[in-house]
Structure formats: C-alpha cells, structure tokens
Design an enzyme around this catalytic site. Sequence first.
Site, PDB file in Angstrom:
ATOM      1  CE1 TYR A   1     -34.255 113.126 154.412  1.00 38.02           C
ATOM      2  CE2 TYR A   1     -35.572 111.172 153.936  1.00 38.02           C
ATOM      3  CZ  TYR A   1     -35.463 112.547 154.047  1.00 38.02           C
ATOM      4  OH  TYR A   1     -36.562 113.331 153.801  1.00 38.02           O
TER       5      TYR A   1
ATOM      6  CE  LYS B   1     -36.408 114.354 157.137  1.00 34.53           C
ATOM      7  NZ  LYS B   1     -36.728 115.768 157.469  1.00 34.53           N
TER       8      LYS B   1
END
Length: 226
Positions: free
Chosen positions: A165, A169
Amino acid sequence: MDELRFDGQVALVTGAGRGLGREHALLLASRGCKVVVNDLGSAYDGTGASEKRVADEVVAEIRAAGGVAEAVACDVTDPAAVVEAVRRLEEHLGPTAVAVASAGLHRATWPLDAARARAVIDANVNGTTNLLAAVLPGMLDRGRGHLCGVASLAAVVGLRKNAAYSASKAAVLMLLESLRVDCRPFGIMVTTAFPGYVDTPMITTEERAAGIAMPASEAATRILRA
C-alpha cells in the site's frame, strides 16, 4: 471565503460508491458539477455489493438534491474499459473538466504476500493511471482541465504491515508530480492529495475507535479547496 463553484462542468470520480470518493462526488455535485460516479464495489472491498448498485445509490442522492449525475460500473484496472467509459460518458454529458482518481484498495501485506501486493498496486497505481490517461487527451486538445489523485501520507512514511500500500501511494505521488510538470504548459492543473487516516470502510475498527480518523466529508472539503 466565497464557495467554490463548478457550474455545468463534468467531474468524473472513481471509487465514488462509498468512503472518500462518495464524499468527493456529493461535494462536487453540490458545487454545480455534473458528476460521473464510478465504483466497482464487489471487486474492491469484498462486501459482495453488486457492481453498479453502490454507484446508483450515490447518483440517486445527487439527483434527489437537484443535481446531475450518471453511474458507471467500470473496472479502473482495465484500461480499454476506462477509455470506452469516458468516451460514452463525454458523448452524453460533455467533456471531462475534473477527474478525481479516488478508487483504491487497502490490504495489509505482512508477511509479504505477492498476490495481495499485486492487487493493491494494480488498483491504486494502474487504476489512477488508467483514469488520467483516458481523460488527458481531451484536456490537452481543449487546453484546460484538472486532474486530482489521492495519494496518502503512507507515500512518504511507510506504514507498518503495509509495504505494498505504501509503495503504491508513493508511485501515485511520483506519477502526479511528473504529470504536473508535463501538463502545466498546456493549461492543465494537477493536484495530489495526502490524506492521513480518514473514516472510511478502509480503516480498521481499532483506528476508528482511537479517534485518529478525519471524517470523510471534511477530507473531501479540504481536497476540493486544494
């Protein structure tokens, strides 16, 4: 400060069936946008929601308030499907003025699991890329438009048990940073949002109970102001 208005402009918001994306769609509609609401609920959050139902519910709420909205159940990880959806929707509503890439996936990946990591990166990085790539040619032709991508504070500070994750990002951050440089001479603006913990279905019960999560409506208001 006067309320920001976008009267008659078309805004396309991905991941708009719930959470931060939903608040983006509702807020843009309240400021005069014709809003395209995209979601693919069953693929992203495991709720078993039908692909179009959650988007239809947001559209119904916007229309009940006097706004203009259309729903589309398009998988943002499928580039051809996104291009076709944008083409059909622009024929119906008009050219996209604002594109908000809000669709995303959060899955813990510790111990590091390649399949889960691949799903997170596909949704967050490729999903963002596919939307922006689909709307950008038209914006370049018109010499105007605004792209917005939702990164995260995890883009700059890796989160525990969230390697994929955080990496996804960070990729969104760099994608938008580069696009900002490329788009500026053509009159197209690019905004990168860096929310921390936002009270959406993505966060855990523990995070919500700790009181560290910002309400999604407040996060969307701050991003719109930016």
